[in-house]
Design a protein around this motif. Structure first.
Motif, PDB file in Angstrom:
ATOM      1  N   ASP A 164      -4.030  -8.932  38.863  1.00 43.55           N
ATOM      2  CA  ASP A 164      -4.884  -7.646  38.674  1.00 43.55           C
ATOM      3  C   ASP A 164      -6.268  -9.062  37.484  1.00 43.55           C
ATOM      4  N   GLU A 165      -5.194 -10.247  36.612  1.00 43.15           N
ATOM      5  CA  GLU A 165      -6.095 -11.356  35.967  1.00 43.15           C
ATOM      6  C   GLU A 165      -7.388 -11.936  37.009  1.00 43.15           C
ATOM      7  N   ILE A 166      -6.976 -12.196  37.845  1.00 36.97           N
ATOM      8  CA  ILE A 166      -7.514 -12.670  38.962  1.00 36.97           C
ATOM      9  C   ILE A 166      -8.631 -12.386  39.392  1.00 36.97           C
ATOM     10  N   ALA A 167      -8.754 -10.689  39.913  1.00 40.01           N
ATOM     11  CA  ALA A 167      -9.825  -9.475  39.850  1.00 40.01           C
ATOM     12  C   ALA A 167     -10.793  -9.658  39.025  1.00 40.01           C
ATOM     13  N   ALA A 168     -10.322  -9.904  37.105  1.00 41.39           N
ATOM     14  CA  ALA A 168     -10.901  -9.569  36.414  1.00 41.39           C
ATOM     15  C   ALA A 168     -11.597 -11.278  35.940  1.00 41.39           C
TER      16      ALA A 168
END
Length: 297
Positions: free
Chosen positions: A141-145
């Motif tokens: 989720d952090e990489i996607a954001a």
């Protein structure tokens, strides 16, 4: 006048000739020829022999295992400061599309293993796999954001000694020191030549022994020597959160260019400041109280 001019020309030619000869001699050699040893014997499986005025032995390593959590800057400190050793780190960013697909695959595998462990009644393995799956989902989720990123890093080290016995002794000591931070190193068995070339300042990684780091963990591998801040003399300013050691800071230490100091902290953290008369004050936003004392200098 003509004789004097001829003599001057002859003198100028004589002065130019040795300079031109020296320049030609220097042009025949490059930097590699000047610093290269007489020869290197790479026929051994677990070490190399560097033949020069004094024979030296070299053994190369690569990082095999890493801890789940690491603290800055202790993870690779011994590989930077352990005697006569060279360490190289090759860092390559992973594209977001590839990192997303790999993390999704890892999450599916962890969930499958968790279900199997749950059916078998293995509570410990089930809880461990659940924690890993949650961490992988958070990283995805952090990489996607756009808050995080994945990197592939290869860590290579070469240890030097003047005898084979010393090289074996230093190898055991290095392995013991690295195990304190849960970092496993292995000798580049049958790959000493490739590993040694990867550790030269040629920017050529010839071994495929990489580990995956995120942005926060990648910052722990940079070669800062110590996390301690302060001087042997000074006043106590607080404690180091990582080590718990008190921080003593001397504004008038000879290593500093001036005595100015700035402290950043959140509101209510009781910051310290001082004025031109070197009176130190501790301010607190919880009230109007101030504690001041004079620095004896």
């Amino acid at each position: 006048m003509s004789k004097k001019k001829k003599l001057k020309k002859q003198e100028e030619e004589l002065q130019r000739q040795p300079k031109e000869e020296k320049i030609e001699i220097l042009q025949k050699k490059n930097v590699k020829d000047l610093i290269a040893p007489s020869g290197i014997d790479a026929s051994n499986i677990d070490h190399m022999e560097i033949i020069s005025n004094a024979k030296r032995y070299a053994r190369s390593f690569f990082v095999s295992t890493l801890p789940r959590m690491c603290s800055f800057p202790d993870i690779f400190r011994d590989m930077y400061l352990f005697g006569d050793i060279n360490t190289s780190i090759y860092i390559n960013p992973i594209p977001e599309a590839r990192s997303q697909s790999e993390l999704n695959r890892v999450i599916n595998e962890l969930e499958t293993e968790r279900i199997v462990a749950q059916d078998r009644g293995n509570i410990n393995r089930e809880s461990s796999l659940t924690q890993k799956r949650l961490e992988a989902e958070q990283l995805r989720d952090e990489i996607a954001a756009g808050y995080n990123k994945l990197f592939e890093a290869t860590v290579v080290s070469t240890l030097f000694a003047y005898s084979l016995e010393e090289l074996d002794k230093f190898t055991k000591l290095l392995s013991t020191e690295m195990s304190k931070t849960l970092v496993g190193i292995k000798s580049a068995w049958a790959m000493q030549e490739e590993c040694f070339q990867s550790n030269l300042p040629l920017m050529q990684n010839k071994i495929s022994k990489s580990h995956t780091f995120d942005r926060r963990s990648m910052g722990t591998v940079f070669p800062f020597t110590t996390s301690e801040v302060g001087h042997p003399t000074g006043i106590p300013l607080g404690f180091n959160k990582q080590t718990g050691v008190p921080i003593l800071f001397d504004n008038f230490h000879s290593s500093l260019t001036n005595y100015n100091m700035v402290i950043f902290a959140k509101s209510g953290a009781r910051k310290i400041s001082y004025n031109e008369n070197f009176n130190f004050k501790i301010f607190s936003t919880y009230g109007n109280r101030e504690l001041s004392f004079r620095c004896g200098r």
